[in-house]
Design a protein around this motif. Structure first.
Motif, PDB file in Angstrom:
ATOM      1  N   THR A  49      40.162  38.700  45.924  1.00 24.56           N
ATOM      2  CA  THR A  49      39.622  39.409  47.080  1.00 24.56           C
ATOM      3  C   THR A  49      39.681  40.916  46.838  1.00 24.56           C
ATOM      4  O   THR A  49      40.734  41.444  46.486  1.00 24.56           O
ATOM      5  N   THR A  65      42.012  45.119  44.207  1.00 22.03           N
ATOM      6  CA  THR A  65      41.961  43.702  44.566  1.00 22.03           C
ATOM      7  C   THR A  65      43.351  43.215  44.959  1.00 22.03           C
ATOM      8  O   THR A  65      44.334  43.950  44.830  1.00 22.03           O
ATOM      9  N   ASP A  66      43.407  41.963  45.398  1.00 19.88           N
ATOM     10  CA  ASP A  66      44.692  41.415  45.826  1.00 19.88           C
ATOM     11  C   ASP A  66      45.496  40.844  44.673  1.00 19.88           C
ATOM     12  O   ASP A  66      46.549  40.265  44.871  1.00 19.88           O
ATOM     13  N   ARG A  67      45.017  41.001  43.458  1.00 19.50           N
ATOM     14  CA  ARG A  67      45.774  40.488  42.308  1.00 19.50           C
ATOM     15  C   ARG A  67      46.772  41.540  41.825  1.00 19.50           C
ATOM     16  O   ARG A  67      46.538  42.739  42.019  1.00 19.50           O
ATOM     17  N   GLY A  75      45.746  45.046  40.073  1.00 18.64           N
ATOM     18  CA  GLY A  75      44.406  44.624  40.493  1.00 18.64           C
ATOM     19  C   GLY A  75      43.370  45.713  40.660  1.00 18.64           C
ATOM     20  O   GLY A  75      42.324  45.439  41.266  1.00 18.64           O
TER      21      GLY A  75
END
Lengths: 433, 268
Positions: free
Chosen positions: A128, A145-147, A150
């Motif tokens: 995401t 991102t949500d990583r 990220g």
């Protein structure tokens, strides 16, 4: 050096077409999808008009995962017990190069994203995008991102993150978000055997039907629809968000009421609900469109409110695919020119203006509001069905009344002033004409 | 050295059986995910490489790339028919994991198979096995022995000391697999996956038979008529001729009991 040349956020039709166009021009493209696979988050249940794909994927219809080719288009006006149906059938639409098709979007989107991968784009799923990265000058230069670890940098970000786009909002491109501009699409997928669908809808093989409905939404402004897939049908309603909220009605109750209507019940009878879903639709057309370009950023598809809801024309996927393709091409050209400023990326909106994408929206700019107006929604269905009811009713030995008299009496009965009727007719003629 | 992780790719289409399973819904179980996480944690404390293996068609490479993105160093796909016997799959996996000092597996797969592959791997490698682990305590020193708790029938637990090469299978609740970083996710999509075609040989295991007690000789019922013979068998009030009460020292009594049992055919 950036991690990629172009980041495309969202692997829907707009995102995948943007990625295809950009990757084919030799750019390093990363296509980010929040679902476990493209289309997994989708609830779409409509007709796709993929003509624009001729430019991007020649002979697309040979490999695209289509359910049925739509050969019958119907517009149905419902009163409480009556129904007027205008139906057109063309078997030519069931042959190449085809017109419209029904498809399961988890299949269609996945197929389209694989075309992007084949063109050289990197597809990253289950990720995401949580925000935009900006450089010292405030230009968009990537996404977070949500990583873990990220952040990803790129020369251009193309936001195809769908309706209610968080990225467009974060970029300040949606200054006046208004709930009145949105509808809530709610859909049930009903399982029926192919044989029954073929019989009920008068089609064969992979021929399909598209029924658009005015009325039948329990007094909430909106409309209904029925689409045929191979062995399921999609039945649902599109409801004006503000009216749905004000009237405190449940969308599932409205669908149930629609399914009980005498004209609809025989079509859906025996269907087992295998899926229920809901999604926002940007329905106000040109009036709600955001600014689509910023430094290092382009907005396409539903994120840019490129959805046409103009009564007889209900289109979105084709606008998404076209805008995505043009966004990919413009981003690539801007990178080639070493200038990704908003001024350089403006070639994108120029392209939209030159083509059906914005020309259709401009032409029909007043139609979405007309279609969703209280008069069209609540008075015209009763008026139209009342006229037809009396025209076809045989009241011997009473002599047949004249059509003008019927129209006048039914108009008054429905509470429509002549001036309003003329004004709406002119608006319609201006838009559709 | 290598720490091997065997994960089972299952083309799971949900509770509804489908004639055309959809690889978009394929994946590996929480137990396999836990196995991968334990292996990664041990490897972080040592110089070991984590080798992840799976068996199946090209579509199975998706789970290997997933494992690579989460930190595994190398991946091998065994190209084999997934309907093959578990022993065949185990032998194929073992053939691709040379010098593995530890083999981690999930206790169950998404299709709830027999769970026998870890045992076959242990038999093939001739090393210890600790299966169905529900808790582990890893030491600071990755090469030191560590304790693990194993589930037994009836809610019992067994504590094991893992000190040498072993095959371990863990339950999914033991640990949660880490999320892959974005960079790893991107690089994993381009990482090479070694493909090995399966040999198809079965693992030879010692021949075992189910326990079967010796037959007991039963004397024919006594009686001239059928009724008498039935009565002899079923009438609990009458004496069968067996049974005698003796009063003797334990050693003498034991000898008398054994003699009677031999006489009645209960003992050879």
């Amino acid at each position: 050096m950036t991690d990629a040349d172009i980041i495309v956020v969202g692997a829907g039709p707009a995102g995948s077409c943007a990625a295809i166009a950009a990757a084919r021009s030799g750019k390093r493209v990363v296509l980010i999808e929040r679902g476990p696979f493209p289309g997994s988050k989708n609830m779409y249940g409509g007709v796709i008009y993929p003509r624009i794909l001729d430019e991007l994927i020649p002979q697309w219809f040979e490999t695209a995962p289509i359910q049925r080719w739509v050969i019958r288009r119907s517009t149905m006006v419902l009163s409480d017990t009556g129904a007027l149906n205008i139906d057109y059938r063309s078997n030519a639409w069931g042959q190449a190069p085809y017109n419209g098709a029904t498809a399961y979007r988890p299949d269609f989107d996945n197929w389209l994203a694989q075309q992007a991968v084949a063109a050289g784009a990197d597809l990253i799923c289950s990720t995401t995008v949580t925000g935009l990265l900006r450089d010292d000058q405030g230009r968009v230069c990537g996404v977070s991102t949500d990583r873990p670890d990220g952040d990803l940098t790129a020369s251009v970000v193309i936001a195809c993150d769908g309706v209610n786009s968080f990225l467009a909002k974060q970029a300040g491109l949606y200054p006046n978000a208004n709930a009145d501009n949105y509808t809530l699409g709610v859909k049930e997928t009903l399982s029926l055997s192919k044989h029954i669908i073929d019989e009920r809808f008068g089609v064969r093989d992979n021929q399909g039907v598209d029924i658009e409905i005015l009325g039948g939404t329990s007094g909430v402004n909106g409309g209904g629809f029925i689409y045929t897939n191979l062995d399921t049908i999609a039945v649902g309603v599109v409801l004006k968000l503000s009216k749905l909220s004000a009237q405190k009605k449940r969308p599932e109750d409205i669908i149930a009421e629609l399914k009980r209507h005498p004209a609809i019940a025989p079509l859906v009878e025996g269907g087992e609900v295998v899926e229920y879903s809901a999604h926002l639709i940007p329905e106000a057309g040109l009036e709600m469109m955001p600014k689509m370009v910023a430094d290092g950023l382009l907005i396409a598809g539903d994120a840019a409110a490129l959805c046409l809801a103009a009564g007889i024309w209900l289109e979105g996927v084709n606008f998404a695919m076209a805008s995505g393709m043009y966004a990919g091409q413009s981003a690539s050209a801007a990178i080639d020119a070493s200038n990704v400023s908003a001024a350089s990326l403006k070639s994108y909106t120029n392209r939209l203006n030159e083509t059906f994408v914005l020309q259709d929206h401009k032409k029909l700019r007043k139609i979405p509001h007309l279609v969703l107006s209280d008069r069209v929604q609540h008075r015209y269905p009763a008026f139209v069905t009342g006229v037809v009811e009396r025209m076809f009713r045989v009241d011997n030995p009473t002599p047949k009344p004249g059509v003008r008299r019927i129209v006048r009496e039914e108009r008054k009965k429905a509470g429509i002033k002549l001036s309003e009727l003329v004004r709406d007719a002119l608006t319609g003629l201006k838009g559709f004409g | 050295m290598t720490i091997a992780v065997c994960i089972k790719w299952v083309n799971y289409s949900g509770p509804v059986e489908s004639d055309t399973p959809d690889e978009r819904f394929a994946g590996f179980s929480f137990a396999d995910q836990a196995a991968l996480e334990w292996a990664l944690r041990i490897a972080e404390k040592s110089a070991d490489e984590v080798l992840v293996l799976t068996a199946g068609p090209v579509g199975a490479e998706a789970v290997l790339r997933d494992a690579l993105s989460r930190g595994a160093h190398r991946a091998v796909r065994i190209d084999i028919d997934l309907t093959s016997d578990s022993s065949v799959i185990a032998r194929s996996l073992v053939g691709a994991m040379s010098q593995a000092r530890m083999v981690w597996c999930g206790d169950y797969s998404n299709d709830r198979g027999s769970g026998s592959v870890p045992s076959f791997i242990a038999a093939e490698l001739n090393i210890d096995q600790a299966l169905g682990l529900v808790a582990l305590e890893l030491p600071e020193n990755a090469n030191a022995s560590f304790t693990a708790v194993r589930r037994l029938d009836g809610g019992r637990r067994e504590q094991l000391l893992i000190s040498g090469p072993a095959v371990l299978s863990v339950e999914g609740s033991t640990i949660r697999l880490r999320r892959a970083s974005l960079k790893n996710t991107m690089s994993a999509s381009k990482q090479e996956i070694q493909v090995i075609t399966a040999t198809g040989d079965r693992v030879e295991t010692p021949a075992l038979r189910p326990y079967r007690p010796r037959p007991r000789v039963t004397l024919a019922p006594i009686g001239l008529t059928a009724l008498e013979r039935v009565k002899h068998i079923t009438d609990t009030s009458s004496s069968k001729g067996h049974g005698e009460t003796v009063h003797a020292e334990p050693s003498v009594a034991a000898t008398l009991i054994l003699e009677s049992l031999r006489k009645w055919g209960y003992l050879p």
